[in-house]
Motif scaffolding. Structure first.
Motif, PDB file in Angstrom:
ATOM      1  N   ASP A   9       0.815  -1.225   0.000  1.00  0.00           N
ATOM      2  CA  ASP A   9       0.000   0.000   0.000  1.00  0.00           C
ATOM      3  C   ASP A   9       0.842   1.266   0.000  1.00  0.00           C
ATOM      4  O   ASP A   9       0.360   2.339   0.342  1.00  0.00           O
ATOM      5  CB  ASP A   9      -0.912   0.028   1.229  1.00  0.00           C
ATOM      6  CG  ASP A   9      -1.973  -1.043   1.206  1.00  0.00           C
ATOM      7  OD1 ASP A   9      -2.306  -1.510   0.103  1.00  0.00           O
ATOM      8  OD2 ASP A   9      -2.463  -1.416   2.277  1.00  0.00           O
ATOM      9  N   LEU A  10       2.111   1.141  -0.363  1.00  0.00           N
ATOM     10  CA  LEU A  10       3.027   2.284  -0.336  1.00  0.00           C
ATOM     11  C   LEU A  10       3.586   2.520  -1.730  1.00  0.00           C
ATOM     12  O   LEU A  10       4.063   1.590  -2.382  1.00  0.00           O
ATOM     13  CB  LEU A  10       4.175   2.006   0.643  1.00  0.00           C
ATOM     14  CG  LEU A  10       5.249   3.083   0.769  1.00  0.00           C
ATOM     15  CD1 LEU A  10       4.696   4.302   1.492  1.00  0.00           C
ATOM     16  CD2 LEU A  10       6.445   2.531   1.513  1.00  0.00           C
ATOM     17  N   ALA A  24       0.970   6.490   1.182  1.00  0.00           N
ATOM     18  CA  ALA A  24       0.399   5.246   1.693  1.00  0.00           C
ATOM     19  C   ALA A  24      -1.102   5.407   1.884  1.00  0.00           C
ATOM     20  O   ALA A  24      -1.610   6.523   2.037  1.00  0.00           O
ATOM     21  CB  ALA A  24       1.051   4.862   3.013  1.00  0.00           C
ATOM     22  N   ASP A  26      -4.836   3.045   3.403  1.00  0.00           N
ATOM     23  CA  ASP A  26      -5.436   1.867   4.008  1.00  0.00           C
ATOM     24  C   ASP A  26      -6.942   2.059   3.973  1.00  0.00           C
ATOM     25  O   ASP A  26      -7.432   3.180   3.864  1.00  0.00           O
ATOM     26  CB  ASP A  26      -4.950   1.686   5.459  1.00  0.00           C
ATOM     27  CG  ASP A  26      -5.358   0.351   6.042  1.00  0.00           C
ATOM     28  OD1 ASP A  26      -5.257  -0.665   5.323  1.00  0.00           O
ATOM     29  OD2 ASP A  26      -5.780   0.309   7.201  1.00  0.00           O
ATOM     30  N   VAL A  54      -1.280   3.384   8.118  1.00  0.00           N
ATOM     31  CA  VAL A  54      -0.706   4.332   7.162  1.00  0.00           C
ATOM     32  C   VAL A  54       0.586   4.943   7.707  1.00  0.00           C
ATOM     33  O   VAL A  54       1.596   5.012   7.001  1.00  0.00           O
ATOM     34  CB  VAL A  54      -1.723   5.435   6.804  1.00  0.00           C
ATOM     35  CG1 VAL A  54      -1.074   6.523   5.970  1.00  0.00           C
ATOM     36  CG2 VAL A  54      -2.897   4.831   6.058  1.00  0.00           C
ATOM     37  N   GLU A  57       3.407   2.402   7.589  1.00  0.00           N
ATOM     38  CA  GLU A  57       3.899   2.215   6.221  1.00  0.00           C
ATOM     39  C   GLU A  57       4.877   3.335   5.852  1.00  0.00           C
ATOM     40  O   GLU A  57       5.953   3.083   5.311  1.00  0.00           O
ATOM     41  CB  GLU A  57       2.738   2.206   5.220  1.00  0.00           C
ATOM     42  CG  GLU A  57       1.812   1.035   5.352  1.00  0.00           C
ATOM     43  CD  GLU A  57       2.114  -0.075   4.366  1.00  0.00           C
ATOM     44  OE1 GLU A  57       3.121   0.012   3.642  1.00  0.00           O
ATOM     45  OE2 GLU A  57       1.331  -1.023   4.335  1.00  0.00           O
TER      46      GLU A  57
END
Length: 103
Positions: A9-10, A24, A26, A54, A57
């Motif tokens: 997610d990054l 990032a 989520d 987040v 990350e």
């Protein structure tokens, strides 16, 4: 063209050869206090844990958080307010209580 590197997610976006912008995100569909949620927890907990993911990350990439956005897909009161309360608590615990929060 900007170089983009993806890790789960990054995204790491290189606008130039000396810098990276870490982005990032989520989401937590089906988790919360609504009748049809699969996992029932208070909205404050959802906000806290989503913001925490987040931030972790971003920090694990060695980046410095400069802002946070929250895409809240519920009614403003009471759920939206509770989500924001949880997000702000996590920001405070992460020593960045004044981080800009865009909703």
């Amino acid at each position: 063209m900007n170089k983009i590197v993806k890790y789960r997610d990054l995204d790491l976006v290189a606008p130039d050869k000396n810098h990276y912008l870490a982005i990032a995100c989520d989401s937590c569909g089906g988790i919360g206090s609504k009748p049809t949620d699969a996992v029932h927890v208070p909205a404050q907990v959802v906000g806290r844990l989503t913001a925490r993911v987040v931030l972790m990350e971003i920090l694990s990439a060695g980046a410095i958080p400069i802002a946070l956005t929250a895409a809240i897909c519920s009614e403003p009161t009471p759920t939206g307010e509770a989500l924001l309360e949880g997000i702000r608590k996590t920001l405070s615990e992460a020593a960045c209580p004044d981080l800009p929060l865009t909703i």
